[in-house]
Design a protein around this motif. Sequence first.
Motif, PDB file in Angstrom:
ATOM      1  N   LEU A  37     -26.555 -18.864 -30.673  1.00 54.29           N
ATOM      2  CA  LEU A  37     -27.075 -17.317 -30.791  1.00 54.29           C
ATOM      3  C   LEU A  37     -26.204 -16.530 -30.247  1.00 54.29           C
ATOM      4  CD1 LEU A  37     -30.591 -16.001 -30.582  1.00 54.29           C
ATOM      5  CD2 LEU A  37     -28.108 -14.970 -29.203  1.00 54.29           C
ATOM      6  N   VAL A  38     -25.996 -17.185 -28.436  1.00 50.23           N
ATOM      7  CA  VAL A  38     -25.008 -16.480 -27.785  1.00 50.23           C
ATOM      8  C   VAL A  38     -23.750 -16.300 -28.653  1.00 50.23           C
ATOM      9  CG1 VAL A  38     -23.366 -16.471 -25.777  1.00 50.23           C
ATOM     10  CG2 VAL A  38     -25.980 -16.976 -25.951  1.00 50.23           C
ATOM     11  N   ASP A  39     -23.160 -17.634 -28.966  1.00 49.07           N
ATOM     12  CA  ASP A  39     -21.460 -17.542 -29.305  1.00 49.07           C
ATOM     13  C   ASP A  39     -21.648 -16.361 -30.409  1.00 49.07           C
ATOM     14  OD1 ASP A  39     -21.061 -19.572 -27.961  1.00 49.07           O
ATOM     15  OD2 ASP A  39     -21.534 -21.383 -28.880  1.00 49.07           O
ATOM     16  N   SER A  40     -22.347 -16.705 -31.839  1.00 54.50           N
ATOM     17  CA  SER A  40     -22.192 -15.961 -32.876  1.00 54.50           C
ATOM     18  C   SER A  40     -21.916 -14.462 -31.906  1.00 54.50           C
ATOM     19  CB  SER A  40     -23.177 -15.865 -33.349  1.00 54.50           C
ATOM     20  OG  SER A  40     -23.990 -14.677 -34.204  1.00 54.50           O
ATOM     21  N   LEU A  41     -23.014 -13.568 -30.444  1.00 55.99           N
ATOM     22  CA  LEU A  41     -22.491 -12.474 -30.476  1.00 55.99           C
ATOM     23  C   LEU A  41     -21.056 -12.089 -29.821  1.00 55.99           C
ATOM     24  CD1 LEU A  41     -25.766 -11.738 -28.415  1.00 55.99           C
ATOM     25  CD2 LEU A  41     -24.904 -10.404 -31.066  1.00 55.99           C
ATOM     26  N   LEU A  42     -20.872 -13.695 -29.310  1.00 60.10           N
ATOM     27  CA  LEU A  42     -19.211 -13.543 -28.659  1.00 60.10           C
ATOM     28  C   LEU A  42     -18.262 -13.271 -28.978  1.00 60.10           C
ATOM     29  CD1 LEU A  42     -20.339 -15.913 -25.522  1.00 60.10           C
ATOM     30  CD2 LEU A  42     -19.817 -13.569 -25.349  1.00 60.10           C
ATOM     31  N   THR A  43     -18.239 -14.827 -30.663  1.00 61.51           N
ATOM     32  CA  THR A  43     -17.113 -13.783 -31.246  1.00 61.51           C
ATOM     33  C   THR A  43     -17.385 -12.342 -32.263  1.00 61.51           C
ATOM     34  OG1 THR A  43     -18.717 -15.796 -33.012  1.00 61.51           O
ATOM     35  CG2 THR A  43     -17.072 -16.671 -31.289  1.00 61.51           C
TER      36      THR A  43
END
Length: 274
Positions: A37-43
Amino acid sequence: MKKIAIQGIEGSNHHIVADAFFSEQISLDKCMSFDALVDSLLTKKSDCGVMAIENSIAGSIIPNYALIDSNNLHIIGEHYLKISMNFMALKGQKIEDIKEVYSHPMALLQCKKYFKNLPHIKLIEDKDTAEVAERIQKNQLQGIAALASKEAAQIFDLEILAADVQTIQNNATRFVIIQTSNSVIAEEDINKASLKFQLDHKRGSLATILNVLSDCKLNLTKIQSLPRIETPWKYSFFVDVTFEDYKHYAKAKSIMNIMAEDFKVLGEYKNGHA
């Protein structure tokens, strides 16, 4: 259309919260873990994320505090959801036919008491409540049940063998809405903040900070400590405060910035509690 990262799939509690919080039409990025979920935001794959942060029975989801902090994410809102856990399986199955129940560890914890009366059923931890419901229907799994929302039962056409099997009926989870940049909310609409700070390991240091909050007319609604891995026996504190006047909060913020180490505002937003 905003893209919202959720932990889980359609019918999950994260999906229910995303629909409730965002008034406009949204699309989902379905993530099987909070790290994803966090990776989805960071990317920049998603605009915002919905993340469970604490439950009224099971307590804080501590790793999620660390994820928000270490990735410099901003809390822009919150939503409290009354949790309804429902025991579901393929249509035509009875409780005595069920051998195993799969669900998220938090869901199993919330329903432990109910299953004490059903010793023939084995409880098995899984990634997501609704994903188990989907798998049961997709693979036509006999003797297997899920613990999930009523919405999941509807979406995946499962039969609810027992509704609301959570131990405590007044059971709620707090979700935070997160994004990579701070939101622009009108000052007069802000009445809650999430803060993080560190303190010297000496007598009275935490009490002094708490007195500042009290003197500035702030109400402490949550305090959570996390050990600092790189500095043994030193702790970071995560606190949530509510207030009626932003000026009182601004005063407390300026004092804490001087008094505490590594002071950080994780989010300023509107109190979502009913």
